[in-house]
Design a protein around this motif. Structure first.
Motif, mmCIF file in Angstrom:
data_model
loop_
_atom_site.group_PDB
_atom_site.id
_atom_site.type_symbol
_atom_site.label_atom_id
_atom_site.label_comp_id
_atom_site.label_asym_id
_atom_site.label_seq_id
_atom_site.Cartn_x
_atom_site.Cartn_y
_atom_site.Cartn_z
ATOM 1 N N ASP A 59 -61.581 -98.765 -63.284
ATOM 2 C CA ASP A 59 -60.993 -97.423 -63.354
ATOM 3 C C ASP A 59 -61.498 -96.653 -64.575
ATOM 4 O OD1 ASP A 59 -59.354 -95.510 -62.141
ATOM 5 O OD2 ASP A 59 -57.796 -95.865 -63.642
ATOM 6 N N THR A 70 -62.568 -92.880 -64.536
ATOM 7 C CA THR A 70 -61.696 -91.744 -64.823
ATOM 8 C C THR A 70 -61.979 -91.205 -66.217
ATOM 9 O OG1 THR A 70 -60.007 -92.685 -63.379
ATOM 10 C CG2 THR A 70 -59.293 -90.999 -64.927
ATOM 11 N N SER A 102 -60.275 -87.722 -60.379
ATOM 12 C CA SER A 102 -60.285 -88.474 -59.130
ATOM 13 C C SER A 102 -61.000 -87.713 -58.015
ATOM 14 C CB SER A 102 -58.864 -88.819 -58.701
ATOM 15 O OG SER A 102 -58.104 -87.643 -58.538
ATOM 16 N N LYS A 109 -64.423 -89.170 -57.891
ATOM 17 C CA LYS A 109 -64.336 -90.520 -57.357
ATOM 18 C C LYS A 109 -64.063 -90.487 -55.856
ATOM 19 C CE LYS A 109 -61.845 -93.451 -59.581
ATOM 20 N NZ LYS A 109 -60.777 -94.061 -60.387
#
Length: 189
Positions: free
Chosen positions: A33, A36, A86, A89
């Motif tokens: 993660d 981010t 996000s 992503k």
């Protein structure tokens, strides 16, 4: 210039680069993660570039329409990435999955059209079916695909770094003997 000293320096630079690669691989594997945070940093940089381009646009001698357009695009993209990381992503697997799906459907049609002229048309047809199914999987699970890909990249970086470190440590004797064996080889004119 002595090549031996250059080789010994190269030995340490290679190991330093390998250790950095190893650290990045471990971070990506342990914490996928992290994208981010990277998106937020990259968004901030893009926003700053956009602000700079907009400021340059308002200088009378530097004014151009491209600068205004690029400035607005960079600022908008940077703010979007910094505020909602996000989105990137999510968009990467969606765009990739959409492209693969469209390409697969075109391949299905093309292979089906060749069914009367090519004896093994069904092989390409089946491969396009598999590709289309994989693209549907990507499109229905975009966030898990990104995390899995980041973990795989991290694992590959770890393996690559460990192999480089091992090869340079095992080859260290070669670097040391090269330092002693090579003489000054500069060419005098």
């Amino acid at each position: 210039m002595k090549f031996g000293k250059l080789n010994l320096k190269s030995f340490w630079y290679t190991n330093l680069f390998s250790l950095i690669t190893l650290a990045v691989g471990i971070i990506l594997t342990a914490k996928p993660d992290i994208l981010t945070t990277v998106c937020k940093i990259f968004g901030g940089i893009l926003a700053l570039i956009g602000i700079l381009l907009l400021a340059l646009y308002f200088i009378p001698k530097k004014r151009s329409q491209e600068m205004l357009g690029y400035g607005c695009c960079f600022l908008l993209a940077g703010v979007l990435l910094a505020i909602v990381p996000s989105v990137l992503k999510f968009l990467i697997p969606v765009l990739f999955g959409g492209w693969v799906l469209i390409s697969s459907l075109n391949g299905l049609y093309r292979n089906f059209c060749f069914r009367k002229t090519l004896p093994h048309w069904w092989i390409g047809f089946l491969l396009c079916v598999v590709s289309a199914c994989l693209s549907v999987y990507i499109l229905t699970r975009p966030m898990t695909i990104v995390e899995q890909t980041v973990k795989i990249i991290g694992i590959v970086l770890i393996i690559h770094a460990v192999l480089r470190i091992l090869s340079t440590v095992l080859g260290r004797k070669g670097y040391q003997s090269a330092e002693q064996d090579f003489v000054d080889t500069t060419i005098q004119e």
